[in-house]
Design a protein around this motif. Structure first.
Motif, PDB file in Angstrom:
ATOM      1  N   PHE A  74      11.946 -31.248 -27.808  1.00 22.96           N
ATOM      2  CA  PHE A  74      11.371 -32.575 -27.611  1.00 22.96           C
ATOM      3  C   PHE A  74       9.869 -32.560 -27.894  1.00 22.96           C
ATOM      4  N   GLU A  75       9.340 -33.691 -28.280  1.00 14.65           N
ATOM      5  CA  GLU A  75       7.889 -33.887 -28.236  1.00 14.65           C
ATOM      6  C   GLU A  75       7.513 -34.096 -26.768  1.00 14.65           C
ATOM      7  N   ILE A  76       6.472 -33.406 -26.302  1.00 17.18           N
ATOM      8  CA  ILE A  76       6.128 -33.466 -24.879  1.00 17.18           C
ATOM      9  C   ILE A  76       4.856 -34.261 -24.590  1.00 17.18           C
ATOM     10  N   GLY A  77       4.244 -34.854 -25.625  1.00 18.65           N
ATOM     11  CA  GLY A  77       3.088 -35.727 -25.395  1.00 18.65           C
ATOM     12  C   GLY A  77       1.981 -35.035 -24.635  1.00 18.65           C
ATOM     13  N   SER A  78       1.493 -35.688 -23.591  1.00 14.85           N
ATOM     14  CA  SER A  78       0.290 -35.222 -22.903  1.00 14.85           C
ATOM     15  C   SER A  78       0.469 -33.970 -22.053  1.00 14.85           C
ATOM     16  N   MET A  79       1.682 -33.449 -21.942  1.00 21.22           N
ATOM     17  CA  MET A  79       1.816 -32.112 -21.353  1.00 21.22           C
ATOM     18  C   MET A  79       1.084 -31.093 -22.220  1.00 21.22           C
ATOM     19  N   THR A  80       0.795 -31.470 -23.466  1.00 17.84           N
ATOM     20  CA  THR A  80      -0.020 -30.656 -24.371  1.00 17.84           C
ATOM     21  C   THR A  80      -1.355 -30.297 -23.738  1.00 17.84           C
ATOM     22  N   LYS A  81      -1.883 -31.172 -22.900  1.00 23.23           N
ATOM     23  CA  LYS A  81      -3.215 -30.946 -22.318  1.00 23.23           C
ATOM     24  C   LYS A  81      -3.288 -29.654 -21.515  1.00 23.23           C
ATOM     25  N   GLN A  82      -2.158 -29.218 -20.950  1.00 28.75           N
ATOM     26  CA  GLN A  82      -2.143 -27.944 -20.245  1.00 28.75           C
ATOM     27  C   GLN A  82      -2.492 -26.796 -21.187  1.00 28.75           C
ATOM     28  N   PHE A  83      -1.940 -26.830 -22.375  1.00 32.95           N
ATOM     29  CA  PHE A  83      -2.168 -25.759 -23.348  1.00 32.95           C
ATOM     30  C   PHE A  83      -3.607 -25.785 -23.872  1.00 32.95           C
ATOM     31  N   THR A  84      -4.139 -26.983 -24.031  1.00 29.26           N
ATOM     32  CA  THR A  84      -5.534 -27.112 -24.466  1.00 29.26           C
ATOM     33  C   THR A  84      -6.482 -26.598 -23.389  1.00 29.26           C
ATOM     34  N   ALA A  85      -6.214 -26.969 -22.148  1.00 28.99           N
ATOM     35  CA  ALA A  85      -7.067 -26.530 -21.041  1.00 28.99           C
ATOM     36  C   ALA A  85      -7.033 -25.014 -20.886  1.00 28.99           C
ATOM     37  N   VAL A  86      -5.856 -24.429 -20.949  1.00 27.52           N
ATOM     38  CA  VAL A  86      -5.756 -22.971 -20.807  1.00 27.52           C
ATOM     39  C   VAL A  86      -6.409 -22.271 -21.998  1.00 27.52           C
ATOM     40  N   SER A  87      -6.312 -22.844 -23.177  1.00 26.64           N
ATOM     41  CA  SER A  87      -7.001 -22.271 -24.340  1.00 26.64           C
ATOM     42  C   SER A  87      -8.505 -22.222 -24.102  1.00 26.64           C
TER      43      SER A  87
END
Length: 350
Positions: A74-87
């Protein structure tokens, strides 16, 4: 000895009955909202390392008549922000940047209107920068393939909504800027950094930076309800970018939580920065860390974040004390898994 044996048998019967009752309750919650002939959803619930629930409902593709399966992407939309923050936290731990760095250290020409805007402000949605998804002109670029710089240029001259740190206001622009900063600092595309430093390390083999061109096995189709189901609107994934362009599965999102808890990506000190309840300048808590909302359920703090992108809705909840992880992914923007995901988590919390 016989007494102990009887006790163990009774305990096993009780646990089995409780498990069956819990499964039936969760089934009832989901099936009342996600019908077998409509766009569907996948739900996963785990407690203390044990999978309590993992099921798919409804259809993955209405045109091809494909039923949903738990392993679908699935596309997960703003759950992406977790990956950006951890990066960002990974780069901070490596000494490549500091969380209190001003964004002009990386983007010198960014118009701050005389304000000090830091990476911390971007991570916590307290920068005051206007959310580009709220701009009417976004419809003019929604289908365009933009570079990160072009996306930033699209919104950077907008007036500030407030002075940094004075308010909390959810802002996709901040996470677009974070993605751009990751690229500037590393010399890599955001996609490449996340794949190499997170997906591969976590064993997330079914997670991707979204693409309309790439063949992605088990990808589900997205829908909207317009007096009947229709295909989701097209959007270039360069627009949601680091704020919302990741695709994944419920199983990979569990792996994601496990590697965070196992300190495989960040040290405990830096990991906990993601889950700190930060404050405004006046000392008011914002109930947000770096990429996660922080809320109370049954007096326990849960870490959560949802997502919404054309054709898809997502929600993930984690409670650290009982190690509860619940993920819900839906392939219709008309039918959010958020409430059900939280209700499942509530059922599992002691």
């Amino acid at each position: 000895m016989k007494t102990i044996l009887k006790f163990l048998i009774l305990l096993l019967i009780f646990q089995n009955g409780f498990s069956q009752n819990l499964e039936a309750r969760i089934d009832s919650l989901i099936s009342s909202k996600f019908k077998s002939e409509n766009p569907g959803a996948v739900f996963l619930a785990v407690k203390k390392g044990k999978v309590i629930y993992r099921k798919a409902f409804g259809m993955a593709d209405l045109e091809m008549n494909v039923k949903m399966k738990p392993e679908f992407v699935f596309e997960i939309g703003s759950m992406t922000k977790q990956f950006t923050a951890v990066s960002i936290l990974m780069l901070a731990e490596r000494g490549k940047l500091k969380l209190d760095d001003e964004i002009t250290r990386f983007i010198p020409d960014y118009p701050t209107h005389g304000n000090v805007i830091t990476i911390h402000h971007l991570l916590t949605h307290t920068s005051g920068i206007k959310d580009f998804t709220s701009m009417k002109s976004i419809k003019d670029i929604a289908r365009e393939d933009l570079s990160p710089k072009e996306l930033v240029d699209f919104f950077k001259d907008q007036p500030m909504d407030f002075k940094p740190g004075e308010e909390y206001k959810y802002c996709n622009s901040g996470y677009a800027l974070l993605g751009y900063i990751i690229e500037i600092v590393t010399g890599q595309a955001y996609e490449d950094f996340v794949v190499q430093n997170i997906f591969k390390k976590a064993g997330m083999e079914n997670s991707y930076y979204a693409s309309h061109d790439r063949i992605i096995k088990n990808r589900v189709s997205g829908y909207r309800d317009k007096s009947g189901y229709v295909n989701a609107n097209y959007i270039s994934f360069s627009i949601p970018y680091a704020s919302g362009s990741i695709m994944s599965t419920v199983d990979d999102l569990l792996k994601w939580q496990n590697v965070l808890n196992g300190n495989l990506l960040l040290s405990p000190n830096y990991r906990e920065k993601a889950f700190t309840n930060y404050k405004l300048n006046n000392g008011t808590n914002i109930d947000y860390g770096y990429g996660w909302h922080l809320e109370k359920v049954k007096s326990k703090t849960i870490r959560e974040h949802g997502g919404s992108i054309f054709g898809f809705k997502s929600m993930g909840v984690y409670e650290p004390t009982d190690q509860i992880c619940v993920v819900g992914l839906s392939n219709c923007e008309c039918n959010s898994p958020t409430v059900i995901t939280k209700e499942i988590a509530s059922l599992l919390i002691d």
